[in-house]
Design a protein around this motif. Structure first.
Motif, short mmCIF file in Angstrom:
data_model
loop_
_atom_site.label_atom_id
_atom_site.label_comp_id
_atom_site.label_asym_id
_atom_site.label_seq_id
_atom_site.Cartn_x
_atom_site.Cartn_y
_atom_site.Cartn_z
N ILE A 29 -0.29 91.90 23.13
CA ILE A 29 -1.42 92.69 23.59
C ILE A 29 -1.62 93.93 22.71
CG2 ILE A 29 -2.28 94.13 25.49
CD1 ILE A 29 -0.92 92.20 27.42
N SER A 30 -0.53 94.59 22.36
CA SER A 30 -0.63 95.87 21.66
C SER A 30 -0.75 95.73 20.15
CB SER A 30 0.60 96.73 21.99
OG SER A 30 0.74 96.92 23.37
N PHE A 31 -0.16 94.65 19.58
CA PHE A 31 -0.12 94.52 18.12
C PHE A 31 -0.64 93.16 17.69
CE2 PHE A 31 3.24 97.40 19.47
CZ PHE A 31 2.95 98.53 18.72
N ARG A 32 -1.77 92.76 18.27
CA ARG A 32 -2.33 91.45 17.99
C ARG A 32 -2.64 91.28 16.50
NH1 ARG A 32 -7.50 89.24 17.67
NH2 ARG A 32 -7.62 87.04 18.31
N GLN A 33 -3.14 92.33 15.86
CA GLN A 33 -3.53 92.21 14.46
C GLN A 33 -2.32 91.90 13.58
OE1 GLN A 33 -6.14 95.21 12.87
NE2 GLN A 33 -5.12 95.18 10.88
N GLY A 34 -1.21 92.58 13.82
CA GLY A 34 -0.04 92.38 12.97
C GLY A 34 0.65 91.06 13.21
N TYR A 35 0.65 90.59 14.47
CA TYR A 35 1.41 89.39 14.79
C TYR A 35 0.57 88.12 14.69
CZ TYR A 35 4.53 86.19 17.25
OH TYR A 35 5.33 85.13 17.57
N ARG A 61 6.32 82.14 14.88
CA ARG A 61 5.06 82.53 14.25
C ARG A 61 5.02 82.09 12.78
NH1 ARG A 61 0.93 82.57 12.44
NH2 ARG A 61 -0.66 84.19 12.34
N VAL A 62 6.16 82.16 12.12
CA VAL A 62 6.23 81.72 10.72
C VAL A 62 5.96 80.23 10.61
CG1 VAL A 62 7.79 81.39 8.77
CG2 VAL A 62 7.75 83.58 9.97
N ALA A 63 6.49 79.43 11.54
CA ALA A 63 6.27 77.99 11.50
C ALA A 63 4.78 77.67 11.63
CB ALA A 63 7.06 77.31 12.61
N VAL A 64 4.10 78.36 12.56
CA VAL A 64 2.66 78.16 12.70
C VAL A 64 1.94 78.58 11.42
CG1 VAL A 64 0.61 78.87 13.98
CG2 VAL A 64 2.74 78.42 15.19
N TYR A 65 2.34 79.71 10.87
CA TYR A 65 1.73 80.20 9.63
C TYR A 65 1.96 79.22 8.49
CZ TYR A 65 1.10 83.12 5.49
OH TYR A 65 0.70 83.62 4.26
N ALA A 66 3.16 78.65 8.39
CA ALA A 66 3.45 77.72 7.30
C ALA A 66 2.56 76.48 7.39
CB ALA A 66 4.93 77.31 7.34
N VAL A 67 2.29 76.02 8.59
CA VAL A 67 1.45 74.84 8.77
C VAL A 67 -0.01 75.14 8.50
CG1 VAL A 67 0.64 73.14 10.46
CG2 VAL A 67 3.06 73.76 10.38
N THR A 68 -0.48 76.30 8.95
CA THR A 68 -1.91 76.59 8.89
C THR A 68 -2.34 77.29 7.60
OG1 THR A 68 -1.56 78.70 10.04
CG2 THR A 68 -2.07 76.75 11.39
N GLY A 103 0.36 79.29 5.04
CA GLY A 103 1.29 79.68 3.99
C GLY A 103 1.94 78.56 3.22
N GLY A 104 1.97 77.36 3.77
CA GLY A 104 2.63 76.26 3.09
C GLY A 104 4.12 76.25 3.38
N PRO A 105 4.82 75.17 3.01
CA PRO A 105 6.26 75.04 3.32
C PRO A 105 7.12 76.11 2.66
CG PRO A 105 5.54 73.32 1.79
CD PRO A 105 4.29 73.99 2.28
N GLY A 106 6.63 76.71 1.58
CA GLY A 106 7.42 77.76 0.93
C GLY A 106 7.61 78.99 1.78
N ALA A 107 6.79 79.14 2.82
CA ALA A 107 6.92 80.31 3.70
C ALA A 107 8.21 80.26 4.52
CB ALA A 107 5.72 80.40 4.63
N LEU A 108 8.72 79.07 4.80
CA LEU A 108 9.89 78.96 5.67
C LEU A 108 11.16 79.52 5.02
CD1 LEU A 108 9.19 75.44 7.22
CD2 LEU A 108 8.87 77.69 8.28
N PRO A 109 11.54 79.08 3.81
CA PRO A 109 12.75 79.69 3.22
C PRO A 109 12.55 81.17 2.90
CG PRO A 109 11.67 78.21 1.66
CD PRO A 109 11.02 77.98 2.97
N LEU A 110 11.33 81.55 2.51
CA LEU A 110 11.07 82.97 2.22
C LEU A 110 11.20 83.81 3.48
CD1 LEU A 110 10.24 85.13 0.20
CD2 LEU A 110 7.85 84.55 0.67
N SER A 111 10.83 83.25 4.64
CA SER A 111 10.91 84.01 5.89
C SER A 111 12.35 84.36 6.24
CB SER A 111 10.27 83.21 7.02
OG SER A 111 11.03 82.04 7.32
#
Length: 266
Positions: free
Chosen positions: A31-37, A121-128, A130-138
């Motif tokens: 609710i408070s930090f919707r933009q960042g998350y 959140r990273v998993a959703v981001y990787a799928v939509t 960032g790509g699979p490279g986002a997972l090890p970087l996270s």
């Protein structure tokens, strides 16, 4: 140590209050930090996978450590309240091993919801996006930016109730987190944004941030006319490793003090 670690992890991870408190904290975070998350790309010029991950972990690290510290605060004093300290002392295990096992097991279990919020959140981001490279970087992003502070906060949360009553410590800890990690440095004398703050962003801006020319991001370091600027070096790789080292030293120092306290009160 390993037996204590497994036992403490199992007790804490099955604790209903753990999931209730983190659930409420997560709702407040969204609710408070919707933009960042939920929308980490807004305000980031230019966009990159690293900056998006840093936006997510930075948002998670605003509120979640407060729940983390409060939930850990009763783990060490619990044995005394239940009257089992003497029984544990009679077991064939050293106090140091039990302390380390309790610290590591309780901290690991209490950090699981934080990891779920972040890596989910990273998993959703990787799928939509960032790509699979986002997972090890996270994993690198979390280990560099959030883990050092969580280790120190965990030790502090175990130690604090040995000195003050548990309810009072929780109130003081929430105030400490706001004062030492979130309050702007030019508002009042504070440890916020210093290398002594568990919520400092030196690893983010000194090691990982890839767009230092971003007009939306101010240089990380001393604040104009702020007190304790000597503890706010300009963000750099050296400052980032200094912050990590300070968190590690403070963690070890607090655990050593706890060990000495248990020896004196035995």
């Amino acid at each position: 140590m390993i037996a204590t670690l497994r036992h403490e992890f199992g007790m804490q991870i099955r604790r209903p209050a753990l999931w209730i408190v983190y659930g409420l904290a997560f709702v407040l975070l969204v609710i408070s930090f919707r933009q960042g998350y939920l929308i980490p790309d807004i305000g980031r010029v230019p966009r990159s996978v690293t900056t998006d991950l840093l936006a997510v972990v930075g948002t998670v690290n605003v509120l979640m450590p407060m729940a983390y510290g409060c939930l850990l605060a009763d783990r060490l004093v619990r044995d005394g309240r239940l009257g089992v300290s003497e029984v544990l002392d009679a077991a064939p295990a050293s106090r140091t091993g039990r302390l380390l096992g309790k610290y590591l097991g309780a901290c690991a279990a209490t950090a699981v919801p934080i990891a779920l919020v972040y890596f989910g959140r990273v998993a959703v981001y990787a799928v939509t996006e960032g790509g699979p490279g986002a997972l090890p970087l996270s994993v690198l992003v979390f280990a560099a930016t959030a883990l050092p502070g969580l280790l120190f906060v965990g030790a502090l949360a175990l130690a604090g109730p040995l000195l003050v009553p548990l309810p009072l410590f929780r109130v003081l800890f929430v105030g400490y987190w706001f004062w030492g990690s979130l309050i702007p440095a030019d508002m009042m004398p504070t440890l916020s944004h210093t290398v002594l703050s568990p919520g400092a962003h030196y690893a983010e801006f000194g090691l990982l941030y890839t767009a230092p020319s971003d007009p939306y991001v101010l240089p990380y370091g001393p604040w104009p006319d702020a007190v304790l600027n000597v503890l706010r070096p300009v963000a750099s790789p050296g400052a980032a490793f200094l912050w990590m080292g300070v968190m590690a030293v403070l963690t070890v120092a607090v655990l050593l003090l706890v060990r000495l306290h248990t020896s004196r009160t035995a």
